[in-house]
Design a protein around this motif. Sequence first.
Motif, PDB file in Angstrom:
ATOM      1  N   ASN A   1      57.146 105.935   8.005  1.00  8.99           N
ATOM      2  CA  ASN A   1      58.049 104.807   8.183  1.00  8.99           C
ATOM      3  C   ASN A   1      57.206 103.580   7.875  1.00  8.99           C
ATOM      4  N   ASP A   2      57.489 102.952   6.762  1.00 10.56           N
ATOM      5  CA  ASP A   2      56.652 101.869   6.245  1.00 10.56           C
ATOM      6  C   ASP A   2      55.213 102.388   6.112  1.00 10.56           C
ATOM      7  N   ASP A   3      54.241 101.853   6.836  1.00  8.07           N
ATOM      8  CA  ASP A   3      52.849 102.284   6.711  1.00  8.07           C
ATOM      9  C   ASP A   3      52.406 103.250   7.809  1.00  8.07           C
ATOM     10  N   THR A   4      53.326 103.701   8.633  1.00 11.33           N
ATOM     11  CA  THR A   4      52.993 104.550   9.767  1.00 11.33           C
ATOM     12  C   THR A   4      53.458 105.979   9.536  1.00 11.33           C
ATOM     13  N   MET A   5      52.529 106.939   9.645  1.00 11.04           N
ATOM     14  CA  MET A   5      52.927 108.339   9.550  1.00 11.04           C
ATOM     15  C   MET A   5      53.664 108.703  10.835  1.00 11.04           C
ATOM     16  N   VAL A   6      54.887 109.220  10.674  1.00 13.42           N
ATOM     17  CA  VAL A   6      55.705 109.559  11.836  1.00 13.42           C
ATOM     18  C   VAL A   6      56.020 111.049  11.924  1.00 13.42           C
ATOM     19  N   GLY A   7      55.616 111.837  10.915  1.00 17.31           N
ATOM     20  CA  GLY A   7      55.898 113.267  10.951  1.00 17.31           C
ATOM     21  C   GLY A   7      55.485 113.952   9.667  1.00 17.31           C
ATOM     22  N   PHE A   8      55.941 115.185   9.525  1.00 16.15           N
ATOM     23  CA  PHE A   8      55.699 115.924   8.288  1.00 16.15           C
ATOM     24  C   PHE A   8      56.804 116.942   8.079  1.00 16.15           C
ATOM     25  N   VAL A   9      56.901 117.411   6.838  1.00 16.99           N
ATOM     26  CA  VAL A   9      57.878 118.431   6.474  1.00 16.99           C
ATOM     27  C   VAL A   9      57.216 119.374   5.468  1.00 16.99           C
ATOM     28  N   MET A  10      57.576 120.655   5.553  1.00 16.44           N
ATOM     29  CA  MET A  10      57.088 121.665   4.615  1.00 16.44           C
ATOM     30  C   MET A  10      58.309 122.412   4.090  1.00 16.44           C
ATOM     31  N   ILE A  11      58.435 122.472   2.765  1.00 22.06           N
ATOM     32  CA  ILE A  11      59.589 123.131   2.153  1.00 22.06           C
ATOM     33  C   ILE A  11      59.131 124.142   1.111  1.00 22.06           C
ATOM     34  N   HIS A  12      60.003 125.107   0.847  1.00 19.49           N
ATOM     35  CA  HIS A  12      59.765 126.129  -0.177  1.00 19.49           C
ATOM     36  C   HIS A  12      61.102 126.754  -0.555  1.00 19.49           C
ATOM     37  N   PRO A  13      61.147 127.581  -1.594  1.00 18.77           N
ATOM     38  CA  PRO A  13      62.414 128.168  -2.024  1.00 18.77           C
ATOM     39  C   PRO A  13      62.670 129.576  -1.486  1.00 18.77           C
ATOM     40  N   TYR A  14      61.869 130.057  -0.554  1.00 15.82           N
ATOM     41  CA  TYR A  14      61.955 131.448  -0.101  1.00 15.82           C
ATOM     42  C   TYR A  14      62.807 131.555   1.156  1.00 15.82           C
ATOM     43  N   SER A  15      63.789 132.425   1.120  1.00 13.46           N
ATOM     44  CA  SER A  15      64.691 132.608   2.250  1.00 13.46           C
ATOM     45  C   SER A  15      64.019 133.413   3.364  1.00 13.46           C
ATOM     46  N   VAL A  16      64.351 133.067   4.589  1.00 12.45           N
ATOM     47  CA  VAL A  16      63.889 133.863   5.728  1.00 12.45           C
ATOM     48  C   VAL A  16      65.008 134.764   6.241  1.00 12.45           C
TER      49      VAL A  16
ATOM     50  N   GLY B   1      67.243 136.361   3.807  1.00 14.37           N
ATOM     51  CA  GLY B   1      67.713 137.185   2.701  1.00 14.37           C
ATOM     52  C   GLY B   1      68.687 136.524   1.746  1.00 14.37           C
ATOM     53  N   HIS B   2      68.779 135.216   1.753  1.00 18.49           N
ATOM     54  CA  HIS B   2      69.651 134.500   0.821  1.00 18.49           C
ATOM     55  C   HIS B   2      68.846 133.995  -0.373  1.00 18.49           C
ATOM     56  N   THR B   3      69.463 133.213  -1.223  1.00 20.50           N
ATOM     57  CA  THR B   3      68.765 132.648  -2.380  1.00 20.50           C
ATOM     58  C   THR B   3      68.933 131.126  -2.409  1.00 20.50           C
ATOM     59  N   PRO B   4      68.240 130.433  -1.515  1.00 17.79           N
ATOM     60  CA  PRO B   4      68.349 128.977  -1.507  1.00 17.79           C
ATOM     61  C   PRO B   4      67.510 128.352  -2.615  1.00 17.79           C
ATOM     62  N   ASP B   5      67.833 127.113  -2.931  1.00 16.77           N
ATOM     63  CA  ASP B   5      66.947 126.334  -3.789  1.00 16.77           C
ATOM     64  C   ASP B   5      65.749 125.865  -2.969  1.00 16.77           C
TER      65      ASP B   5
ATOM     66  N   GLU C   1      68.412 126.104   2.991  1.00 15.72           N
ATOM     67  CA  GLU C   1      68.365 126.958   4.177  1.00 15.72           C
ATOM     68  C   GLU C   1      67.513 126.189   5.194  1.00 15.72           C
ATOM     69  N   ILE C   2      68.107 125.852   6.307  1.00 14.68           N
ATOM     70  CA  ILE C   2      67.401 125.085   7.328  1.00 14.68           C
ATOM     71  C   ILE C   2      67.405 125.909   8.606  1.00 14.68           C
ATOM     72  N   LYS C   3      66.211 126.349   8.997  1.00 18.97           N
ATOM     73  CA  LYS C   3      66.105 127.203  10.172  1.00 18.97           C
ATOM     74  C   LYS C   3      65.648 126.383  11.373  1.00 18.97           C
ATOM     75  N   TYR C   4      66.050 126.848  12.533  1.00 21.91           N
ATOM     76  CA  TYR C   4      65.603 126.253  13.783  1.00 21.91           C
ATOM     77  C   TYR C   4      65.796 127.282  14.887  1.00 21.91           C
ATOM     78  N   ASN C   5      65.152 127.082  15.997  1.00 19.30           N
ATOM     79  CA  ASN C   5      65.285 127.977  17.135  1.00 19.30           C
ATOM     80  C   ASN C   5      66.438 127.483  18.003  1.00 19.30           C
ATOM     81  N   GLU C   6      67.325 128.393  18.395  1.00 20.11           N
ATOM     82  CA  GLU C   6      68.482 128.040  19.216  1.00 20.11           C
ATOM     83  C   GLU C   6      68.092 127.338  20.522  1.00 20.11           C
ATOM     84  N   LYS C   7      66.887 127.611  21.011  1.00 18.32           N
ATOM     85  CA  LYS C   7      66.428 126.984  22.255  1.00 18.32           C
ATOM     86  C   LYS C   7      66.016 125.534  22.042  1.00 18.32           C
ATOM     87  N   ASN C   8      65.794 125.147  20.802  1.00 21.09           N
ATOM     88  CA  ASN C   8      65.372 123.789  20.469  1.00 21.09           C
ATOM     89  C   ASN C   8      66.622 122.920  20.317  1.00 21.09           C
TER      90      ASN C   8
END
Length: 129
Positions: free
Chosen positions: A61-76, A78-82, A116-123
């Motif tokens: 956010n502007d000059d401050t690191m506020v997080g990170f993201v990691m992406i790839h095209p591999y399904s967890v 069994g689908h075929t996401p971009d 494909e966006i995964k998350y834990n139901e408890k989160n």
Amino acid sequence: MITLVPVQAEEKERLHKINQKYLYEMTLFYPDEMDENGELHYGHFDDYFADPRRQAFFIYNDDTMVGFVMIHPYSVIGHTPDYTMAEFTIFPSYRRQHYATDAAHRILSTYRGKWEIKYNEKNIAAKHL
């Protein structure tokens, strides 16, 4: 303004350290154990620096690191996401300031396609994003 900054090879150790903190936070939802060195295992971490189809970004956010993201095209599931959002976090001190929503919009508008966006139901926070 939210920007995505690609993690360069020379920043691998920096991402590793940040990812370790994230993985520790995720032990609230997953029963991962630390190894004898006090680290949590992330099986594909090195692949983000060897596989051109995997990408990691620091979220700023502007000059401050506020997080990170990691992406790839591999399904967890069994689908075929971009793209699959493997990891995504906003650091705790920056949460509840709309950075997660803004970052998600930036990611999805920059990398258009089937996601494909995964998350834990408890989160609960991730579930509502």
